[in-house]
Design a protein around this motif. Structure first.
Motif, PDB file in Angstrom:
ATOM      1  N   ARG A  17      52.023  -0.482  29.502  1.00 54.58           N
ATOM      2  CA  ARG A  17      52.545   0.393  30.466  1.00 54.58           C
ATOM      3  C   ARG A  17      53.762   0.127  30.183  1.00 54.58           C
ATOM      4  O   ARG A  17      54.345   1.237  30.212  1.00 54.58           O
ATOM      5  CB  ARG A  17      51.179   0.465  31.310  1.00 54.58           C
ATOM      6  N   ALA A  18      54.945  -0.807  31.021  1.00 54.58           N
ATOM      7  CA  ALA A  18      55.669  -0.594  31.587  1.00 54.58           C
ATOM      8  C   ALA A  18      56.969   0.194  30.389  1.00 54.58           C
ATOM      9  O   ALA A  18      57.652   1.013  30.735  1.00 54.58           O
ATOM     10  CB  ALA A  18      55.863  -1.501  32.184  1.00 54.58           C
ATOM     11  N   LYS A  62      52.619 -14.179  37.401  1.00 50.88           N
ATOM     12  CA  LYS A  62      52.283 -15.335  37.915  1.00 50.88           C
ATOM     13  C   LYS A  62      50.744 -15.361  38.475  1.00 50.88           C
ATOM     14  O   LYS A  62      50.726 -17.130  37.905  1.00 50.88           O
ATOM     15  CB  LYS A  62      52.813 -14.692  39.718  1.00 50.88           C
ATOM     16  N   LYS A  63      49.701 -14.827  38.178  1.00 45.72           N
ATOM     17  CA  LYS A  63      47.876 -14.527  38.434  1.00 45.72           C
ATOM     18  C   LYS A  63      47.908 -15.757  37.083  1.00 45.72           C
ATOM     19  O   LYS A  63      46.917 -17.001  36.769  1.00 45.72           O
ATOM     20  CB  LYS A  63      47.514 -13.922  38.243  1.00 45.72           C
ATOM     21  N   PHE A  64      48.576 -14.987  35.720  1.00 44.83           N
ATOM     22  CA  PHE A  64      48.541 -15.741  34.620  1.00 44.83           C
ATOM     23  C   PHE A  64      48.668 -17.300  34.454  1.00 44.83           C
ATOM     24  O   PHE A  64      48.024 -18.109  33.859  1.00 44.83           O
ATOM     25  CB  PHE A  64      49.092 -14.789  33.733  1.00 44.83           C
ATOM     26  N   PHE A  65      50.678 -17.845  34.375  1.00 39.22           N
ATOM     27  CA  PHE A  65      50.247 -19.189  35.132  1.00 39.22           C
ATOM     28  C   PHE A  65      49.852 -20.166  35.980  1.00 39.22           C
ATOM     29  O   PHE A  65      49.312 -21.264  36.073  1.00 39.22           O
ATOM     30  CB  PHE A  65      52.492 -18.593  34.768  1.00 39.22           C
ATOM     31  N   ALA A  66      49.332 -18.974  36.801  1.00 40.88           N
ATOM     32  CA  ALA A  66      48.723 -19.558  37.858  1.00 40.88           C
ATOM     33  C   ALA A  66      47.219 -20.438  36.674  1.00 40.88           C
ATOM     34  O   ALA A  66      47.159 -21.345  37.691  1.00 40.88           O
ATOM     35  CB  ALA A  66      48.139 -19.243  38.869  1.00 40.88           C
ATOM     36  N   ALA A  67      46.843 -19.431  36.447  1.00 36.81           N
ATOM     37  CA  ALA A  67      45.602 -20.051  36.128  1.00 36.81           C
ATOM     38  C   ALA A  67      45.479 -20.999  34.604  1.00 36.81           C
ATOM     39  O   ALA A  67      45.114 -22.259  34.934  1.00 36.81           O
ATOM     40  CB  ALA A  67      45.354 -18.755  35.111  1.00 36.81           C
ATOM     41  N   VAL A  68      46.752 -20.891  34.000  1.00 33.69           N
ATOM     42  CA  VAL A  68      47.191 -21.941  33.163  1.00 33.69           C
ATOM     43  C   VAL A  68      47.598 -23.483  33.329  1.00 33.69           C
ATOM     44  O   VAL A  68      46.911 -24.168  32.827  1.00 33.69           O
ATOM     45  CB  VAL A  68      49.022 -21.018  32.246  1.00 33.69           C
ATOM     46  N   ARG A 103      55.031  -0.315  39.615  1.00 37.77           N
ATOM     47  CA  ARG A 103      54.322  -1.240  38.053  1.00 37.77           C
ATOM     48  C   ARG A 103      55.835  -2.191  37.587  1.00 37.77           C
ATOM     49  O   ARG A 103      55.030  -3.060  37.514  1.00 37.77           O
ATOM     50  CB  ARG A 103      55.397   0.303  37.052  1.00 37.77           C
ATOM     51  N   LYS A 104      56.774  -2.013  38.657  1.00 40.97           N
ATOM     52  CA  LYS A 104      57.240  -3.752  38.096  1.00 40.97           C
ATOM     53  C   LYS A 104      56.246  -4.615  38.493  1.00 40.97           C
ATOM     54  O   LYS A 104      56.382  -5.702  38.324  1.00 40.97           O
ATOM     55  CB  LYS A 104      58.590  -3.745  38.471  1.00 40.97           C
ATOM     56  N   SER A 105      56.257  -4.705  39.789  1.00 39.26           N
ATOM     57  CA  SER A 105      55.843  -5.417  40.372  1.00 39.26           C
ATOM     58  C   SER A 105      54.062  -5.993  40.692  1.00 39.26           C
ATOM     59  O   SER A 105      53.608  -7.070  40.250  1.00 39.26           O
ATOM     60  CB  SER A 105      55.482  -5.010  42.108  1.00 39.26           C
ATOM     61  N   LYS A 164      56.146   3.065  30.105  1.00 41.45           N
ATOM     62  CA  LYS A 164      57.092   3.944  30.728  1.00 41.45           C
ATOM     63  C   LYS A 164      58.236   4.079  30.893  1.00 41.45           C
ATOM     64  O   LYS A 164      58.916   4.520  31.717  1.00 41.45           O
ATOM     65  CB  LYS A 164      56.447   3.763  31.879  1.00 41.45           C
ATOM     66  N   LYS A 165      59.126   3.467  29.786  1.00 39.38           N
ATOM     67  CA  LYS A 165      61.104   2.831  29.818  1.00 39.38           C
ATOM     68  C   LYS A 165      60.775   2.086  30.474  1.00 39.38           C
ATOM     69  O   LYS A 165      62.134   1.681  31.190  1.00 39.38           O
ATOM     70  CB  LYS A 165      61.918   4.111  29.759  1.00 39.38           C
ATOM     71  N   LEU A 166      60.172   0.873  31.270  1.00 36.14           N
ATOM     72  CA  LEU A 166      60.966   0.422  32.184  1.00 36.14           C
ATOM     73  C   LEU A 166      61.039  -1.462  31.795  1.00 36.14           C
ATOM     74  O   LEU A 166      61.849  -2.062  32.393  1.00 36.14           O
ATOM     75  CB  LEU A 166      59.426  -0.263  33.397  1.00 36.14           C
TER      76      LEU A 166
END
Length: 91
Positions: free
Chosen positions: A60-61, A33-39, A24-26, A64-66
């Motif tokens: 979601r994370a 990272k994909k978002f920043f690449a798109a930006v 989940r963290k990954s 789940k207390k992540l």
């Protein structure tokens, strides 16, 4: 190693949880990272799509207390700020 049956079971459960939590963290890191690449590529449509996905995975994370609530909020805020800046430049 644990001796009692319940301790052994708990050890197995913890290993399974660790794998899930790491995944989940990954996922959160990957979509961010994909978002920043798109930006960086100035692709507004893709950035909007990835923003929704990132926000969902972060929520979601958090559930789940992540991630702590403030951390999750800060991550979403940073993403929203980047997206807003990109949209105003395009307009």
């Amino acid at each position: 190693m644990a001796n009692l049956k319940s301790s052994k079971k708990r050890a197995v459960q913890i290993k399974k949880q660790q794998v899930r939590n790491t995944a989940r963290k990954s996922d959160v890191k990957t979509v961010t990272k994909k978002f920043f690449a798109a930006v960086d590529a100035k692709d507004v449509a893709l950035a909007q799509e990835l923003m929704l996905e990132a926000e969902s995975k972060i929520a979601r994370a958090k559930g789940k207390k992540l991630l702590k609530p403030n951390t999750a909020s800060r991550h979403v805020g940073v993403l929203a700020k980047k997206l807003s800046a990109l949209q105003t430049k395009k307009a």
